[in-house]
Design an enzyme around this catalytic site. Sequence first.
Site, PDB file in Angstrom:
ATOM      1  N   LYS A 176      -0.728  -7.511   1.042  1.00 35.43           N
ATOM      2  CA  LYS A 176      -0.658  -6.039   1.166  1.00 35.43           C
ATOM      3  C   LYS A 176      -1.392  -5.395  -0.007  1.00 35.43           C
ATOM      4  O   LYS A 176      -1.173  -5.754  -1.163  1.00 35.43           O
ATOM      5  CB  LYS A 176       0.801  -5.583   1.224  1.00 35.43           C
ATOM      6  CG  LYS A 176       0.945  -4.094   1.527  1.00 35.43           C
ATOM      7  CD  LYS A 176       2.377  -3.731   1.874  1.00 35.43           C
ATOM      8  CE  LYS A 176       2.560  -2.240   2.089  1.00 35.43           C
ATOM      9  NZ  LYS A 176       1.803  -1.704   3.213  1.00 35.43           N
ATOM     10  N   HIS A 213       6.858  -6.954   0.199  1.00 34.07           N
ATOM     11  CA  HIS A 213       5.887  -7.297   1.249  1.00 34.07           C
ATOM     12  C   HIS A 213       5.089  -8.536   0.834  1.00 34.07           C
ATOM     13  O   HIS A 213       5.047  -8.895  -0.343  1.00 34.07           O
ATOM     14  CB  HIS A 213       4.925  -6.129   1.502  1.00 34.07           C
ATOM     15  CG  HIS A 213       5.531  -5.034   2.346  1.00 34.07           C
ATOM     16  ND1 HIS A 213       6.262  -4.005   1.801  1.00 34.07           N
ATOM     17  CD2 HIS A 213       5.547  -4.845   3.683  1.00 34.07           C
ATOM     18  CE1 HIS A 213       6.691  -3.203   2.765  1.00 34.07           C
ATOM     19  NE2 HIS A 213       6.280  -3.691   3.923  1.00 34.07           N
TER      20      HIS A 213
END
Length: 265
Positions: free
Chosen positions: A159, A155
């Site tokens: 995040k 990600h």
Amino acid sequence: MVKAVVTGGMGRMGQMFVRHLVDNPKTLVYGAVERPDHPHIGEDIGTLVLGRPIDAAIADDLLDVVIGANAVIDFTTPENSIACAKVCADRKIPYVCGTTGMDDAQKEKFLDIARETATMFAPNFSVGVNVLLGLARKAAFALGESFDIEIVEAHHRHKIDAPSGTALALAEAVRQGRGLSEDDYCFGRKGQVGERYEKEIGIHAVRGGDVVGEHEVHFLGDSEAVMLRHRASSREAFVRGAVRAAAWLQGKPAGLYTMADMLDL
Ligand code: NAD
């Protein structure tokens, strides 16, 4: 025709729903709701999101706009979703909810209410991720114990939690497929960790750049390996899955449905 009320209409997901529902000839925005202290209450959501009116003023109460709708799409907050579920249950309106972050007590209360109407509640509405979950479960079962399982997710650098909820859902899917326990999860490795044991499910998080979300499940055998992979390029994937769910729920009896039910996985 799906005539949907979008709660949290001015949120990140809400605005995407408005655009998608207006663009699709088989769906429309029947109404929109925002929190009572939102600065745009009473304004047309089309003007705000699309730059042209669509005859849907933002209400501060779902009850004011739900009569005549055949779906409520709700991606907001746990407290609000419990209230929305009640409105939909009382009026037997198909209900699609993607709100995350409910604690156990909230979730129990929510599900008790939501089962009184046709409800789809999913932590991830991406059709692709749900197909990946089904395939991973089946592959874990079919390949059996001679294949080592490792899950890798990637990600963007912003995040803040790891591993992703989807990686944990994949771990749960392969765990069920192989009949393993959560004690077999191995979150990353460092140092003299010893040889991998047969049942271990490795789970690893990569962070960086602007990666929207990637998930891979590796099944590593002695003479062959199988890799399943999903890549999200936009949050639009959730919107498509949720709108498809709203259409699929039409005419269904009251009850809790999953994406796996819809996709026949
Ligand atoms: P966001 O904060 O941008 O939007 C939430 C919206 O809900 C805001 O506009 C807020 O004003 C509104 N809201 C809050 N309380 C309300 C109330 N009482 N009545 C009406 N509206 C209210 O957040 P987001 O990124 O759009 O995400 C919303 C939720 O959806 C989060 O829980 C997120 O984790 C979840 N989500 C789920 C999926 C999935 O596939 N299940 C995908 C993406 C996001």
